[in-house]
Design a protein around this motif. Structure first.
Motif, PDB file in Angstrom:
ATOM      1  N   ASN A  19      -3.951   2.419   6.655  1.00 11.41           N
ATOM      2  CA  ASN A  19      -5.048   1.720   5.985  1.00 11.41           C
ATOM      3  C   ASN A  19      -4.714   0.252   5.748  1.00 11.41           C
ATOM      4  O   ASN A  19      -5.592  -0.606   5.838  1.00 11.41           O
ATOM      5  CB  ASN A  19      -5.413   2.410   4.681  1.00 11.41           C
ATOM      6  N   GLY A  20      -3.450  -0.056   5.458  1.00  9.70           N
ATOM      7  CA  GLY A  20      -3.031  -1.447   5.325  1.00  9.70           C
ATOM      8  C   GLY A  20      -3.186  -2.183   6.643  1.00  9.70           C
ATOM      9  O   GLY A  20      -3.650  -3.328   6.682  1.00  9.70           O
ATOM     10  N   HIS A  63      -9.259  -6.106   9.684  1.00 12.60           N
ATOM     11  CA  HIS A  63     -10.644  -6.413   9.303  1.00 12.60           C
ATOM     12  C   HIS A  63     -10.729  -7.734   8.545  1.00 12.60           C
ATOM     13  O   HIS A  63     -11.637  -8.531   8.779  1.00 12.60           O
ATOM     14  CB  HIS A  63     -11.211  -5.306   8.420  1.00 12.60           C
ATOM     15  N   ARG A  64      -9.800  -7.959   7.644  1.00 13.69           N
ATOM     16  CA  ARG A  64      -9.836  -9.139   6.775  1.00 13.69           C
ATOM     17  C   ARG A  64      -9.454 -10.416   7.529  1.00 13.69           C
ATOM     18  O   ARG A  64      -9.966 -11.484   7.247  1.00 13.69           O
ATOM     19  CB  ARG A  64      -8.875  -8.942   5.603  1.00 13.69           C
ATOM     20  N   ARG A  80       0.831  -1.211   0.000  1.00 16.82           N
ATOM     21  CA  ARG A  80       0.000   0.000   0.000  1.00 16.82           C
ATOM     22  C   ARG A  80       0.871   1.270   0.000  1.00 16.82           C
ATOM     23  O   ARG A  80       0.478   2.293  -0.548  1.00 16.82           O
ATOM     24  CB  ARG A  80      -0.928   0.026   1.224  1.00 16.82           C
ATOM     25  N   GLU A  99     -15.276   5.656  10.023  1.00 16.91           N
ATOM     26  CA  GLU A  99     -14.360   6.038   8.938  1.00 16.91           C
ATOM     27  C   GLU A  99     -13.971   7.509   9.035  1.00 16.91           C
ATOM     28  O   GLU A  99     -12.816   7.874   8.814  1.00 16.91           O
ATOM     29  CB  GLU A  99     -15.003   5.742   7.579  1.00 16.91           C
ATOM     30  N   ARG A 118      -5.261  -1.446   9.131  1.00 17.99           N
ATOM     31  CA  ARG A 118      -6.694  -1.606   9.415  1.00 17.99           C
ATOM     32  C   ARG A 118      -7.335  -2.647   8.496  1.00 17.99           C
ATOM     33  O   ARG A 118      -8.157  -3.456   8.937  1.00 17.99           O
ATOM     34  CB  ARG A 118      -7.374  -0.247   9.255  1.00 17.99           C
ATOM     35  N   GLU A 119      -6.962  -2.627   7.226  1.00 19.23           N
ATOM     36  CA  GLU A 119      -7.492  -3.601   6.273  1.00 19.23           C
ATOM     37  C   GLU A 119      -7.149  -5.027   6.695  1.00 19.23           C
ATOM     38  O   GLU A 119      -7.997  -5.923   6.662  1.00 19.23           O
ATOM     39  CB  GLU A 119      -6.923  -3.312   4.878  1.00 19.23           C
ATOM     40  N   TYR A 120      -5.910  -5.235   7.108  1.00 23.89           N
ATOM     41  CA  TYR A 120      -5.509  -6.575   7.542  1.00 23.89           C
ATOM     42  C   TYR A 120      -6.294  -6.997   8.785  1.00 23.89           C
ATOM     43  O   TYR A 120      -6.760  -8.134   8.874  1.00 23.89           O
ATOM     44  CB  TYR A 120      -3.999  -6.641   7.808  1.00 23.89           C
TER      45      TYR A 120
END
Length: 194
Positions: free
Chosen positions: A87-88, A94-95, A72, A171, A90-92
């Motif tokens: 964001n990377g 969540h995923r 990212r 967000e 947070r994305e990880y």
């Protein structure tokens, strides 16, 4: 029950997948064995037990999370790099919620395995590289690393637990937090060496 191809890596991946599905704290060796279609005892040839498996999941997750964040951030600097990094993260989280929680564990497994794992080392390099872009050096660098980790982990942990019940979208608060962190990092109060 078939054991063909059973390795420590396959056991770890199966454990990581289950941790994401049911939660790291609810993971058992018996569940991993069922996932792989083997008897529980077969797993102990490849991992020493649940603590060892959790440590291996933590190393796997550290590598995955850091690589996602690095992807990212590629080609970005300053605030853009900070936002991509965050964001990377947070994305990880969540995923892969179970794997993400494993990244917060203290890994107490075979030191050679830890030493050979690229994830923790890459995470330090990536984070320090980001913060050097803000012209931070020790001891401020360590303090800033702790601030970022506390902020990002705290936010995603509260978010995952449903802790942001306010009508304002999480967000929007996330983006404002990143604006505030950038402003702070740009104006970090330099610490005099003690």
């Amino acid at each position: 029950m078939a054991r063909a191809g059973l390795t420590a890596e396959r056991v770890t991946l199966a454990g990581a997948e289950l941790a994401d599905e049911i939660g790291l704290d609810r993971l058992t060796m018996a569940q991993v064995a069922r996932r792989l279609g083997v008897k529980d005892a077969s797993l102990y040839t490849h991992v020493r037990g649940l603590d060892d498996l959790r440590g291996r999941i933590a190393l796997l997750a550290a590598d995955e999370k850091t690589r996602l964040m690095a992807d990212r951030m590629a080609g970005r600097a300053g605030k853009d790099a900070l936002v991509a990094y965050a964001n990377g993260w947070r994305e990880y989280a969540h995923r892969h919620p179970g794997r993400y929680l494993a990244t917060q564990l203290t890994v107490d497994i075979d030191p050679e395995l830890v030493e050979a794992a690229p994830g923790p080392r890459l995470a330090v390099e990536l984070t320090c590289g980001l913060l050097r872009g803000y012209r931070l050096a020790e001891p401020d660098l360590t303090d800033a690393v702790r601030l970022l980790r506390s902020t990002f982990h705290g936010f995603v942990a509260l978010e995952a637990a449903g802790g942001f019940a306010h009508q304002r979208p999480a967000e929007d608060s996330w983006l404002r937090a990143l604006d505030a962190l950038h402003a702070l990092l740009e104006n970090w109060p330099v610490t005099e060496e003690r």
